[in-house]
Design a protein around this motif. Structure first.
Motif, PDB file in Angstrom:
ATOM      1  N   GLN A 148       0.813  -1.215   0.000  1.00 13.41           N
ATOM      2  CA  GLN A 148       0.000   0.000   0.000  1.00 13.41           C
ATOM      3  C   GLN A 148       0.848   1.267   0.000  1.00 13.41           C
ATOM      4  O   GLN A 148       0.326   2.366  -0.134  1.00 13.41           O
ATOM      5  CB  GLN A 148      -0.959   0.012   1.188  1.00 13.41           C
ATOM      6  CG  GLN A 148      -2.070  -1.008   1.031  1.00 13.41           C
ATOM      7  CD  GLN A 148      -3.098  -0.921   2.143  1.00 13.41           C
ATOM      8  OE1 GLN A 148      -2.959  -0.154   3.092  1.00 13.41           O
ATOM      9  NE2 GLN A 148      -4.142  -1.714   2.020  1.00 13.41           N
TER      10      GLN A 148
ATOM     11  N   ASN B 275      -4.539  -1.309  -5.614  1.00 15.58           N
ATOM     12  CA  ASN B 275      -4.867  -1.815  -4.281  1.00 15.58           C
ATOM     13  C   ASN B 275      -6.159  -2.624  -4.227  1.00 15.58           C
ATOM     14  O   ASN B 275      -6.423  -3.288  -3.227  1.00 15.58           O
ATOM     15  CB  ASN B 275      -4.955  -0.650  -3.286  1.00 15.58           C
ATOM     16  CG  ASN B 275      -3.606  -0.031  -3.008  1.00 15.58           C
ATOM     17  OD1 ASN B 275      -2.626  -0.723  -2.757  1.00 15.58           O
ATOM     18  ND2 ASN B 275      -3.540   1.285  -3.065  1.00 15.58           N
TER      19      ASN B 275
ATOM     20  N   LYS C 125      -5.153  -5.108   0.974  1.00 13.70           N
ATOM     21  CA  LYS C 125      -5.642  -5.274   2.351  1.00 13.70           C
ATOM     22  C   LYS C 125      -5.465  -6.722   2.799  1.00 13.70           C
ATOM     23  O   LYS C 125      -5.058  -6.986   3.918  1.00 13.70           O
ATOM     24  CB  LYS C 125      -7.106  -4.849   2.460  1.00 13.70           C
ATOM     25  CG  LYS C 125      -7.282  -3.349   2.450  1.00 13.70           C
ATOM     26  CD  LYS C 125      -8.697  -2.946   2.712  1.00 13.70           C
ATOM     27  CE  LYS C 125      -8.797  -1.431   2.654  1.00 13.70           C
ATOM     28  NZ  LYS C 125     -10.158  -0.964   2.847  1.00 13.70           N
TER      29      LYS C 125
ATOM     30  N   PRO D  56      -0.845  -7.543   2.345  1.00 10.49           N
ATOM     31  CA  PRO D  56      -0.212  -6.234   2.516  1.00 10.49           C
ATOM     32  C   PRO D  56       1.265  -6.142   2.135  1.00 10.49           C
ATOM     33  O   PRO D  56       1.765  -5.048   1.931  1.00 10.49           O
ATOM     34  CB  PRO D  56      -0.387  -5.954   4.004  1.00 10.49           C
ATOM     35  CG  PRO D  56      -0.521  -7.291   4.633  1.00 10.49           C
ATOM     36  CD  PRO D  56      -1.208  -8.160   3.614  1.00 10.49           C
TER      37      PRO D  56
END
Length: 185
Positions: free
Chosen positions: A70, A84, A92, A95
């Motif tokens: 990220q 993302n 998420k 990561p």
């Protein structure tokens, strides 16, 4: 009770400090830059990440690079959103990307003498819980006691189960992307 909490915090802090302390053998990155680039007839996409961490053992040649996904910064917000998203890298759920490997020609590198040394690295890259072998060339630069590692590699997105099957993003993102890494220790 407060004294116990303070003592526990001091012990944890001391352990953390010493576990990440750079030793004569183990180098820890102080600054990194990872660039990704995709070229298609539709558009060029680029992003940069300054948040990666890495270690390098001068004795064994072991290399570990951890990349927080990220932390890639794109020029266009929509590109960052696609990158993302669950349909692409799902940062998420996944990561970090990680490379674990070894400099295979370590005997050709003198960490105590200024110079630019060719390096060959073999290991495994994990992205989105998919791991593939990686064999790449790069350089190790030693200057004034500082060590910098530079390398370029190509990543085939499908090898890591990364793909847009349809729609505009599937035509705008190259199937193979260029990755340039510069890690300073």
């Amino acid at each position: 009770m407060k004294k116990v909490a303070v003592v526990i915090a001091l012990v944890i802090g001391t352990i953390t400090l010493f576990s990440f302390k750079q030793t004569d053998d183990k180098l820890i990155s102080k600054k990194s830059q990872i660039d990704i680039f995709s070229h298609t007839d539709a558009e060029d996409i680029s992003a940069v990440n300054y948040a990666s961490t890495a270690t390098l053992s001068k004795e064994s040649g072991d290399v570990v690079v951890s990349v927080p996904m990220q932390s890639f910064e794109f020029k266009k917000a929509l590109m960052q959103k696609h990158f993302n998203s669950e349909k692409f890298l799902d940062t998420k759920a996944f990561p970090k990307a990680k490379f674990k490997g070894k400099i295979t020609n370590l005997k050709d590198i003198n960490f105590s003498k200024d110079g630019v040394y060719n390096a060959t690295v073999s290991g495994e890259m994990t992205i989105k819980e998919t791991t593939n072998p990686v064999n790449e060339k790069g350089t190790v630069t030693v200057k004034g006691g500082q060590v910098t590692v530079d390398t370029k590699l190509k990543i085939v997105l499908a090898d890591y189960k990364i793909a847009f099957e349809k729609g505009k993003p599937s035509k705008n993102i190259a199937k193979t992307i260029d990755v340039t890494m510069k890690i300073e220790y």
